[in-house]
Design an enzyme around this catalytic site. Sequence first.
Site, mmCIF file in Angstrom:
data_model
loop_
_atom_site.group_PDB
_atom_site.id
_atom_site.type_symbol
_atom_site.label_atom_id
_atom_site.label_comp_id
_atom_site.label_asym_id
_atom_site.label_seq_id
_atom_site.Cartn_x
_atom_site.Cartn_y
_atom_site.Cartn_z
ATOM 1 N N LYS A 78 -3.304 0.552 4.193
ATOM 2 C CA LYS A 78 -3.490 -0.752 3.532
ATOM 3 C C LYS A 78 -3.724 -2.234 4.038
ATOM 4 O O LYS A 78 -2.481 -2.427 5.020
ATOM 5 C CB LYS A 78 -2.179 -0.930 2.618
ATOM 6 C CG LYS A 78 -2.932 -1.791 1.112
ATOM 7 C CD LYS A 78 -2.084 -1.837 -0.657
ATOM 8 C CE LYS A 78 -2.323 -2.915 -0.843
ATOM 9 N NZ LYS A 78 -1.581 -2.998 -2.178
ATOM 10 N N SER A 153 -4.366 -2.866 -6.188
ATOM 11 C CA SER A 153 -4.528 -3.554 -4.636
ATOM 12 C C SER A 153 -4.595 -2.432 -3.362
ATOM 13 O O SER A 153 -4.667 -2.858 -2.222
ATOM 14 C CB SER A 153 -3.917 -4.760 -4.576
ATOM 15 O OG SER A 153 -1.896 -4.422 -4.104
ATOM 16 N N SER A 177 0.741 -1.449 -7.956
ATOM 17 C CA SER A 177 -0.749 -0.814 -6.592
ATOM 18 C C SER A 177 -0.734 0.261 -6.368
ATOM 19 O O SER A 177 -1.451 0.217 -5.413
ATOM 20 C CB SER A 177 -1.167 -2.020 -6.313
ATOM 21 O OG SER A 177 -0.869 -3.471 -7.629
#
Length: 482
Positions: A78, A153, A177
């Site tokens: 990420k 996210s 998330s």
Amino acid sequence: MDVSSMKIRDMRKALDSKEISAKELAQTYFERIKKYDDKVKSFITVTEEKALEQAEKAQGVIDKGEAKALTGIPVAVKDNICTEGVKTTCASKMLENFVPPYNATVMEKLDAENIVMLGKTSMDEFAMGGSTQTSAFAKTKNPYDLDRVPGGSSGGSAAAVAAGLAPVALGTDTGGSIRQPAAFCGVTGIKPTYSRVSRFGLVAFASSLDQIGSIGLDAHDCAILLNEICGYDFHDGTSSKLEVPDFTAKIGESMKGMKIALPKEFYAEGINDEVKTAVLKAAEEYKAMGAELIECSMPSLKYAVPCYYLLACAEAASNLSRYDGIKYGHRTLTADSYEELIIKSRSEGFGEEVKRRILLGNYCLSSGYYDAYYRKAMALRQLIRKEYNDIFEKCDVILTPTTPAVAYSPEMTSDPVQMYQADICTVTVNIAGLPAISTPCGYDSKGMPIGMSVIGRKFDEATIIKTADAYEKGFKPVAPKL
């Protein structure tokens, strides 16, 4: 070799038996990324050149017979986790050209394992949002329906795994998330206990809630990745000194005698009927395995979303104050004074959702409102922790829907209040600092994945992984058709 549904333990066998080389495995994924990521948009930065160098190095370790669990395994990361020499943008114009001079602790641990980093995945800007649509660079699509969002996210990480563009990925979870996008994209994601994984090198959103975790095709793969990133880190004053067990150790154990709590508030009004039916059907399957289902109550759930957003936005407002156009990050070119430099740099660099949360956070921390809002949210946090502790005195794990509904269309993101309410099933876990795993438990009438969450006691990741794995063994996932 078709890698789209291949588990990392199968890759381990293939690499160790020389059925495929680390470089060939990496190239297979880059071919898939080139073929499909124009549609899915799960990556912000693809690191092919670096990955092939890492693969060569990993192959040398494999050839010596010194391979570890993740040596030569491709991993997506990420884009709010610092990677030395590789852009870390947080999907924001504020950090569009930021190249960290150091690695996050989790990346140091993974590099020591000789993983192959495929690239940095898209996310909501500064991890603020529930759709990956606040990203300044890549608005990720759901692989099951490109007209829908992939979830919170870590949506880029979940979409990459679901689309077969990465076998496993690192995500972060502040209010759901990892778990929400795992549910929307039909994959498995685990948020470990707060402090289990070092946050050093993770770009902060809400420091008392943020936690790095793993996303994979099943609980076993998530556990293998989690094994390698946990542990105490002197760089992070909140990281736990508790010994890290093997999270795969309980996999395969019987569910007989396990007590599974079903808090009635998680199955009440506001939860989609198809979602509720799928999760309750999974509960019955656990019962057939010998588990005991126990109905219970969590009255504070109705206050969870406002409590979470007050705490998270207050911390975000503080954490994001460092982006002033002077130290690093975006700097405006049109300022005539110091004050104007800061105002214009922040106005240009931050997107609408980030600005909204900074405003809310500063408001609830301001003189005259601190007691009315922030202090009450802190008191409610203690109540939520107590209610979880009361349930865990009688039960081993808690089973809930991961989300109130399946993945929605991007148009829904125009209503921030509606978006915040979609976090109702996940935020209490972060507020209480507990571990939780989301795994697919069915599909709705339009073929969209439905996720269920297994919540555990603090530092008892092994039990929730075992519980998720027991269900997965009898569940046949349906891959998306890209």
